[in-house]
Design a protein around this motif. Structure first.
Motif, PDB file in Angstrom:
ATOM      1  N   GLU A 146       8.887   1.135 -18.197  1.00  0.00           N
ATOM      2  CA  GLU A 146       9.055   1.079 -16.740  1.00  0.00           C
ATOM      3  C   GLU A 146       9.112  -0.385 -16.322  1.00  0.00           C
ATOM      4  OE1 GLU A 146       9.921   1.239 -13.426  1.00  0.00           O
ATOM      5  OE2 GLU A 146       9.266   3.332 -13.623  1.00  0.00           O
ATOM      6  N   MET A 147      10.261  -0.800 -15.731  1.00  0.00           N
ATOM      7  CA  MET A 147      10.443  -2.185 -15.330  1.00  0.00           C
ATOM      8  C   MET A 147      10.313  -2.373 -13.823  1.00  0.00           C
ATOM      9  SD  MET A 147      13.300  -3.567 -18.043  1.00  0.00           S
ATOM     10  CE  MET A 147      12.710  -5.259 -17.887  1.00  0.00           C
ATOM     11  N   GLY A 148       9.785  -1.354 -13.157  1.00  0.00           N
ATOM     12  CA  GLY A 148       9.418  -1.485 -11.757  1.00  0.00           C
ATOM     13  C   GLY A 148       7.915  -1.269 -11.645  1.00  0.00           C
ATOM     14  N   LEU A 149       7.489  -0.600 -10.584  1.00  0.00           N
ATOM     15  CA  LEU A 149       6.073  -0.255 -10.465  1.00  0.00           C
ATOM     16  C   LEU A 149       5.788   0.991 -11.296  1.00  0.00           C
ATOM     17  CD1 LEU A 149       5.219  -0.838  -6.693  1.00  0.00           C
ATOM     18  CD2 LEU A 149       4.757  -2.331  -8.650  1.00  0.00           C
ATOM     19  N   PRO A 150       4.748   0.997 -12.088  1.00  0.00           N
ATOM     20  CA  PRO A 150       4.465   2.140 -12.976  1.00  0.00           C
ATOM     21  C   PRO A 150       3.714   3.258 -12.266  1.00  0.00           C
ATOM     22  CG  PRO A 150       2.888   0.401 -13.389  1.00  0.00           C
ATOM     23  CD  PRO A 150       3.838  -0.144 -12.360  1.00  0.00           C
ATOM     24  N   ASP A 187      11.393   1.675 -11.280  1.00  0.00           N
ATOM     25  CA  ASP A 187      10.882   2.386 -10.100  1.00  0.00           C
ATOM     26  C   ASP A 187      11.268   3.864 -10.131  1.00  0.00           C
ATOM     27  OD1 ASP A 187       9.529   0.244  -8.865  1.00  0.00           O
ATOM     28  OD2 ASP A 187      11.371  -0.486  -7.952  1.00  0.00           O
ATOM     29  N   ALA A 188      10.944   4.516 -11.227  1.00  0.00           N
ATOM     30  CA  ALA A 188      11.307   5.925 -11.379  1.00  0.00           C
ATOM     31  C   ALA A 188      10.690   6.789 -10.282  1.00  0.00           C
ATOM     32  CB  ALA A 188      10.873   6.430 -12.751  1.00  0.00           C
ATOM     33  N   THR A 248       0.808  -1.213   0.000  1.00  0.00           N
ATOM     34  CA  THR A 248       0.000   0.000   0.000  1.00  0.00           C
ATOM     35  C   THR A 248       0.843   1.265   0.000  1.00  0.00           C
ATOM     36  OG1 THR A 248      -0.162  -0.151   2.415  1.00  0.00           O
ATOM     37  CG2 THR A 248      -1.975  -1.077   1.124  1.00  0.00           C
ATOM     38  N   ALA A 249       2.150   1.154   0.233  1.00  0.00           N
ATOM     39  CA  ALA A 249       3.048   2.317   0.221  1.00  0.00           C
ATOM     40  C   ALA A 249       3.832   2.314  -1.083  1.00  0.00           C
ATOM     41  CB  ALA A 249       3.993   2.276   1.416  1.00  0.00           C
ATOM     42  N   ALA A 250       3.512   3.250  -1.978  1.00  0.00           N
ATOM     43  CA  ALA A 250       4.184   3.280  -3.280  1.00  0.00           C
ATOM     44  C   ALA A 250       5.687   3.447  -3.128  1.00  0.00           C
ATOM     45  CB  ALA A 250       3.618   4.411  -4.133  1.00  0.00           C
ATOM     46  N   ALA A 251       6.113   4.156  -2.080  1.00  0.00           N
ATOM     47  CA  ALA A 251       7.537   4.412  -1.877  1.00  0.00           C
ATOM     48  C   ALA A 251       8.226   3.298  -1.088  1.00  0.00           C
ATOM     49  CB  ALA A 251       7.730   5.743  -1.154  1.00  0.00           C
ATOM     50  N   ASN A 252       7.556   2.176  -0.902  1.00  0.00           N
ATOM     51  CA  ASN A 252       8.139   1.056  -0.169  1.00  0.00           C
ATOM     52  C   ASN A 252       9.479   0.673  -0.799  1.00  0.00           C
ATOM     53  OD1 ASN A 252       8.671  -1.564   0.979  1.00  0.00           O
ATOM     54  ND2 ASN A 252       6.508  -1.697   1.498  1.00  0.00           N
ATOM     55  N   PRO A 253      10.575   0.711  -0.036  1.00  0.00           N
ATOM     56  CA  PRO A 253      11.892   0.485  -0.643  1.00  0.00           C
ATOM     57  C   PRO A 253      12.297  -0.975  -0.751  1.00  0.00           C
ATOM     58  CG  PRO A 253      12.162   1.036   1.652  1.00  0.00           C
ATOM     59  CD  PRO A 253      10.678   1.104   1.377  1.00  0.00           C
ATOM     60  N   VAL A 254      11.508  -1.892  -0.182  1.00  0.00           N
ATOM     61  CA  VAL A 254      11.957  -3.280  -0.131  1.00  0.00           C
ATOM     62  C   VAL A 254      10.934  -4.276  -0.673  1.00  0.00           C
ATOM     63  CG1 VAL A 254      11.123  -3.741   2.216  1.00  0.00           C
ATOM     64  CG2 VAL A 254      13.166  -4.939   1.371  1.00  0.00           C
ATOM     65  N   ILE A 255       9.668  -3.898  -0.798  1.00  0.00           N
ATOM     66  CA  ILE A 255       8.655  -4.826  -1.313  1.00  0.00           C
ATOM     67  C   ILE A 255       8.366  -4.501  -2.786  1.00  0.00           C
ATOM     68  CG2 ILE A 255       6.348  -5.768  -1.046  1.00  0.00           C
ATOM     69  CD1 ILE A 255       8.288  -6.539   1.176  1.00  0.00           C
ATOM     70  N   GLY A 256       7.605  -3.482  -3.089  1.00  0.00           N
ATOM     71  CA  GLY A 256       7.394  -3.077  -4.474  1.00  0.00           C
ATOM     72  C   GLY A 256       6.882  -4.188  -5.363  1.00  0.00           C
ATOM     73  N   THR A 257       7.650  -4.544  -6.398  1.00  0.00           N
ATOM     74  CA  THR A 257       7.213  -5.559  -7.359  1.00  0.00           C
ATOM     75  C   THR A 257       7.197  -6.966  -6.773  1.00  0.00           C
ATOM     76  OG1 THR A 257       9.472  -5.789  -8.203  1.00  0.00           O
ATOM     77  CG2 THR A 257       8.016  -4.257  -9.367  1.00  0.00           C
ATOM     78  N   ARG A 258       7.648  -7.122  -5.549  1.00  0.00           N
ATOM     79  CA  ARG A 258       7.575  -8.431  -4.887  1.00  0.00           C
ATOM     80  C   ARG A 258       6.150  -8.736  -4.422  1.00  0.00           C
ATOM     81  NH1 ARG A 258      11.872  -8.018  -0.260  1.00  0.00           N
ATOM     82  NH2 ARG A 258      11.654 -10.300  -0.175  1.00  0.00           N
ATOM     83  N   SER A 259       5.301  -7.728  -4.414  1.00  0.00           N
ATOM     84  CA  SER A 259       3.915  -7.884  -3.979  1.00  0.00           C
ATOM     85  C   SER A 259       3.002  -8.099  -5.170  1.00  0.00           C
ATOM     86  CB  SER A 259       3.465  -6.628  -3.216  1.00  0.00           C
ATOM     87  OG  SER A 259       2.061  -6.632  -3.008  1.00  0.00           O
ATOM     88  N   PHE A 260       1.936  -8.869  -4.960  1.00  0.00           N
ATOM     89  CA  PHE A 260       0.930  -9.049  -6.003  1.00  0.00           C
ATOM     90  C   PHE A 260       0.143  -7.768  -6.251  1.00  0.00           C
ATOM     91  CE2 PHE A 260       1.328 -13.519  -4.443  1.00  0.00           C
ATOM     92  CZ  PHE A 260       1.701 -14.116  -5.645  1.00  0.00           C
ATOM     93  N   GLY A 261       0.130  -6.847  -5.280  1.00  0.00           N
ATOM     94  CA  GLY A 261      -0.595  -5.604  -5.496  1.00  0.00           C
ATOM     95  C   GLY A 261      -0.996  -4.928  -4.203  1.00  0.00           C
TER      96      GLY A 261
END
Length: 479
Positions: free
Chosen positions: A443-447, A418-419, A131-144
């Motif tokens: 974008e190869m991270g979260l868009p 993750d721009a 739920t935190a877009a700026a999460n520095p360690v989860i990001g694309t590791r989460s389903f959403g």
């Protein structure tokens, strides 16, 4: 009694070790009852599938250890030894597709690859609700970011992994998705009471438990409303209260690596190990740098705590009985690697905004530097393997003029990762777009960051499968 205490204490430990062959100290500890090992690419444990299979076979010549690894697919991959990216997209791509059957198929194939090299417990899936877009360690590791979406894919991932004969481990309990700090570096805070946790973080864990997850991994984060300043890994209120009693979980509880700052930074690994066992953990992942000396120090701390009465022997015995069950596979393996599932998922995850140009000649591909976080490690990423003239840029507007000149007369593709979290990427990309509004952003991270009016391709991950799917879409390579 002292021999029994030492055996039970060893049964709770998952140390790391250096190299692609088992050192003597490790074989000796396994013979004395060591619970198992955690494999790390950064330790040189994963030089290739044949060598890894030989390594795990050697371990099993002296014992029946738990052999664990962090193999999430996507950005967090170990089977490639940090030399090759994963052929499977990660959770963000699977969540974007939102086909649980496909998620199950991908994880079944991934599990089959692990089983083939002798790994019997995978520290995956990550079921954090990001739920935190700026999460520095989860990001694309989460389903959403939607708890119900994450829950249905958590269940599918657990089922697929265990159909391959490998135990799944849902992580990071009670949920690392609402943080903006990396628990490798500090103690993140999740400002949530039980009501919010029940509606958000705990939903996927319930689904993973219902799907039969053999293990759950704790997170080193603080929930002030529940833990009162204690990291969850060391909190009886979280491990015994939330996970055992509130969710009714009866399987193995394993800690995230205890060498992380969020767990042991203030008190050291031996004391952290004792407190984690007291809180209700069964297995202790020590971390990549924690080898023979750490095992001895942790054993001394645990046995000392039992001797003084601080740690009940019954707590150690309870943990050992659960971990003994984890040594047995969750069923007869009934799967083979199916790498086509990974590419299928990566292709279906692509999302395009705007109209893609048709390049008359190979475009200039500019990849903006973005190091992975500590969990990701130095695994390669990007479209470089598919582009004959790819350039890496540091991420400074001063680089724009030279790159624009180099792209004169042909197309321009700007690759980001993750721009939204990297000001330099945004600054250089904006400067390039000012000069070349016809450029394509990949974008190869979260868009999260999408400049208005730009042709934008989101891959939802930087695995090899994601890169190939994007390259096909841009016709950088044959489909």
């Amino acid at each position: 009694m002292s021999e029994e205490v030492s055996r039970l204490a060893r049964a709770a430990l998952l140390p790391g070790f250096a190299g692609a062959t088992a050192p003597r100290w490790l074989l000796d500890e396994l013979e004395r009852g060591l619970g198992g090992v955690t494999l790390f690419a950064i330790n040189g444990n994963v030089p290739g599938p044949d060598a890894l299979a030989a390594l795990t076979a050697r371990l099993r010549e002296v014992a029946a250890p738990i052999v664990t690894i962090d193999e999430e697919g996507g950005d967090v991959t170990r089977l490639g030894g940090h030399v090759a990216a994963s052929p499977y997209p990660g959770n963000a791509a699977l969540g974007a597709v939102d086909d649980p059957d496909l998620t199950r198929r991908v994880y079944r194939s991934l599990g089959a690859e692990l089983a083939a090299v002798g790994v019997n417990v995978n520290f995956a899936p990550s079921v954090d609700v990001n739920t935190a877009a700026a999460n520095p360690v989860i990001g694309t590791r989460s389903f959403g970011s939607d708890p119900e979406l994450v829950a249905r894919h958590a269940a599918a991932a657990v089922a697929g992994t265990q159909e391959a004969g490998v135990a799944a481990c849902a992580k990071h309990f009670p949920g690392h998705g609402a943080t903006v700090e990396d628990s490798h570096l500090g103690v993140p805070i999740v400002d949530a009471d039980l009501d919010l946790l029940d509606r958000r973080e705990l939903v996927p864990f319930r689904a993973a438990i219902a799907a039969g997850a053999r293990a759950v991994m704790t997170a080193h984060l603080d929930l002030p409303a529940i833990t009162g300043g204690v990291p969850a890994t060391l909190s009886p209120a979280v491990i015994t209260g939330l996970l055992r009693e509130h969710l009714g979980y009866r399987g193995v509880i394993v800690t995230d690596a205890l060498d992380m700052e969020g767990a042991s930074g203030a008190i050291g690994i031996p004391e952290t190990a004792v407190r984690a066992l007291l809180a209700g953990a069964d297995l202790l992942c020590l971390g990549p740098r924690e080898h023979a000396d750490s095992v001895r120090a942790v054993l001394a701390a645990i046995t000392g705590a039992v001797r003084t009465g601080r740690l009940p022997l019954e707590r150690l015995a309870d943990a050992a009985s659960r971990t003994e069950a984890l040594r047995r596979p969750p069923g007869a393996p009934a799967a083979r690697p199916d790498r086509a599932a990974g590419l299928d998922a990566a292709r279906r995850a692509l999302r395009v905004t705007g109209t893609l140009p048709v390049f008359a000649a190979p475009p200039l591909v500019v990849e903006l530097s973005a190091d992975g976080n500590i969990a990701v490690g130095p695994t390669p990423w990007g479209l470089g393997p598919f582009a004959p003239d790819a350039v890496r840029a540091d991420g400074s507007p001063a680089e724009a003029a030279g790159l624009v000149e180099r792209a004169h007369g042909r197309g321009l593709v700007i690759v980001l990762r993750d721009a939204h979290r990297h000001a330099g990427q945004r600054a250089l990309a904006s400067a390039l777009l000012t000069a070349r509004p016809d450029a394509v952003l990949v974008e190869m991270g979260l868009p999260v960051w999408r400049p208005e009016g730009t042709v934008h391709v989101a891959t939802y991950g930087a695995a090899a499968a994601n890169a190939r799917a994007a390259a096909e879409l841009l016709e950088l390579t044959a489909a």
